[in-house]
Design a protein around this motif. Structure first.
Motif, PDB file in Angstrom:
ATOM      1  N   ARG A  18       9.382   5.938  -3.685  1.00 19.64           N
ATOM      2  CA  ARG A  18       8.064   5.932  -4.333  1.00 19.64           C
ATOM      3  C   ARG A  18       8.227   5.896  -5.857  1.00 19.64           C
ATOM      4  O   ARG A  18       7.505   5.196  -6.556  1.00 19.64           O
ATOM      5  CB  ARG A  18       7.247   7.143  -3.891  1.00 19.64           C
ATOM      6  CG  ARG A  18       6.947   7.137  -2.386  1.00 19.64           C
ATOM      7  CD  ARG A  18       6.408   8.468  -1.893  1.00 19.64           C
ATOM      8  NE  ARG A  18       4.990   8.614  -2.188  1.00 19.64           N
ATOM      9  CZ  ARG A  18       4.017   7.925  -1.611  1.00 19.64           C
ATOM     10  NH1 ARG A  18       4.305   7.037  -0.702  1.00 19.64           N
ATOM     11  NH2 ARG A  18       2.767   8.127  -1.944  1.00 19.64           N
ATOM     12  N   ALA A  67       0.842  -1.208   0.000  1.00 21.63           N
ATOM     13  CA  ALA A  67       0.000   0.000   0.000  1.00 21.63           C
ATOM     14  C   ALA A  67       0.872   1.251   0.000  1.00 21.63           C
ATOM     15  O   ALA A  67       0.543   2.261   0.622  1.00 21.63           O
ATOM     16  CB  ALA A  67      -0.907  -0.014   1.222  1.00 21.63           C
ATOM     17  N   ARG A  71       1.406   3.688  -1.951  1.00 27.29           N
ATOM     18  CA  ARG A  71       0.848   4.978  -2.388  1.00 27.29           C
ATOM     19  C   ARG A  71       0.194   5.733  -1.231  1.00 27.29           C
ATOM     20  O   ARG A  71       0.245   6.955  -1.177  1.00 27.29           O
ATOM     21  CB  ARG A  71      -0.171   4.770  -3.508  1.00 27.29           C
ATOM     22  CG  ARG A  71       0.450   4.512  -4.849  1.00 27.29           C
ATOM     23  CD  ARG A  71      -0.616   4.358  -5.945  1.00 27.29           C
ATOM     24  NE  ARG A  71      -0.012   4.120  -7.225  1.00 27.29           N
ATOM     25  CZ  ARG A  71       0.427   2.943  -7.649  1.00 27.29           C
ATOM     26  NH1 ARG A  71       0.319   1.885  -6.868  1.00 27.29           N
ATOM     27  NH2 ARG A  71       0.977   2.810  -8.839  1.00 27.29           N
ATOM     28  N   GLU A  72      -0.425   5.007  -0.330  1.00 25.22           N
ATOM     29  CA  GLU A  72      -1.120   5.627   0.797  1.00 25.22           C
ATOM     30  C   GLU A  72      -0.234   5.784   2.020  1.00 25.22           C
ATOM     31  O   GLU A  72      -0.617   6.449   2.981  1.00 25.22           O
ATOM     32  CB  GLU A  72      -2.356   4.799   1.191  1.00 25.22           C
ATOM     33  CG  GLU A  72      -3.442   4.758   0.134  1.00 25.22           C
ATOM     34  CD  GLU A  72      -3.175   3.754  -0.993  1.00 25.22           C
ATOM     35  OE1 GLU A  72      -2.406   2.797  -0.786  1.00 25.22           O
ATOM     36  OE2 GLU A  72      -3.724   3.944  -2.083  1.00 25.22           O
ATOM     37  N   ALA A  73       0.934   5.177   2.006  1.00 25.22           N
ATOM     38  CA  ALA A  73       1.817   5.185   3.176  1.00 25.22           C
ATOM     39  C   ALA A  73       2.719   6.416   3.172  1.00 25.22           C
ATOM     40  O   ALA A  73       3.147   6.877   2.113  1.00 25.22           O
ATOM     41  CB  ALA A  73       2.671   3.919   3.184  1.00 25.22           C
ATOM     42  N   THR A  74       3.008   6.921   4.348  1.00 22.95           N
ATOM     43  CA  THR A  74       3.856   8.105   4.487  1.00 22.95           C
ATOM     44  C   THR A  74       5.293   7.747   4.846  1.00 22.95           C
ATOM     45  O   THR A  74       6.103   8.645   5.079  1.00 22.95           O
ATOM     46  CB  THR A  74       3.291   9.033   5.580  1.00 22.95           C
ATOM     47  OG1 THR A  74       3.253   8.313   6.822  1.00 22.95           O
ATOM     48  CG2 THR A  74       1.906   9.528   5.221  1.00 22.95           C
TER      49      THR A  74
END
Length: 157
Positions: free
Chosen positions: A88, A76, A78-81
């Motif tokens: 990325r 996941a 794309r949603e992870a910081t």
């Protein structure tokens, strides 16, 4: 589960695997960060459903000091910081390079440009080669149904 075929025990496949392993060793000597290499290998392996490679690269990354949080969030990303912009970009390139048939013509110019913002030519060459190599390993393991779960870091050193 047992593998359908022992590729390493086959004289023909064993020779090919030695070249794959040598290529992987060469890529490990590149300036592409190890964490990036492991994340890319994990993500491509997840997409390809290669349990053996997900097991192997997750354990190798953890053994090298990668956090459980980041490993748990690769699918996941794309949603992870928790990933850098460079990571990325590498993960996006890996996804598009793995899903070539789904991408309608391969890697987009946007994904390539993003990766080129963060990696020099040698690192990009290593990244592209790594994506191709992990996809090849994934396909070999998936075709012969190599089981996952028993890998230990350093097992193939």
């Amino acid at each position: 589960m047992e593998a359908r075929l022992d590729l390493a025990g086959s004289p023909v496949a064993g020779k090919a695997l030695k070249h794959f392993i040598a290529a992987n060793t060469a890529l490990a000597g590149s300036t592409l960060p190890r964490a990036t290499r492991e994340l890319v290998e994990i993500r491509a392996s997840q997409i390809n459903g290669c349990g053996f490679c997900v097991d192997m690269h997750t354990k190798d990354a953890a053994h090298a000091g990668e956090s459980a949080l980041r490993l748990n969030l690769v699918a996941a990303w794309r949603e992870a910081t928790v990933f850098t912009e460079a990571e990325r970009a590498a993960l996006e390139l890996a996804e598009q390079g793995t899903r070539i048939a789904d991408a309608g013509g391969g890697v987009t110019d946007e994904a390539w440009a993003k990766a080129a913002e963060h990696y020099d030519e040698d690192q990009l060459a290593a990244l592209v080669s790594l994506i191709a190599l992990i996809n090849a390993f994934n396909r070999l393991n998936v075709i012969v149904r190599r089981p996952a779960g028993d890998y230990r870091p350093g097992q193939f050193d």
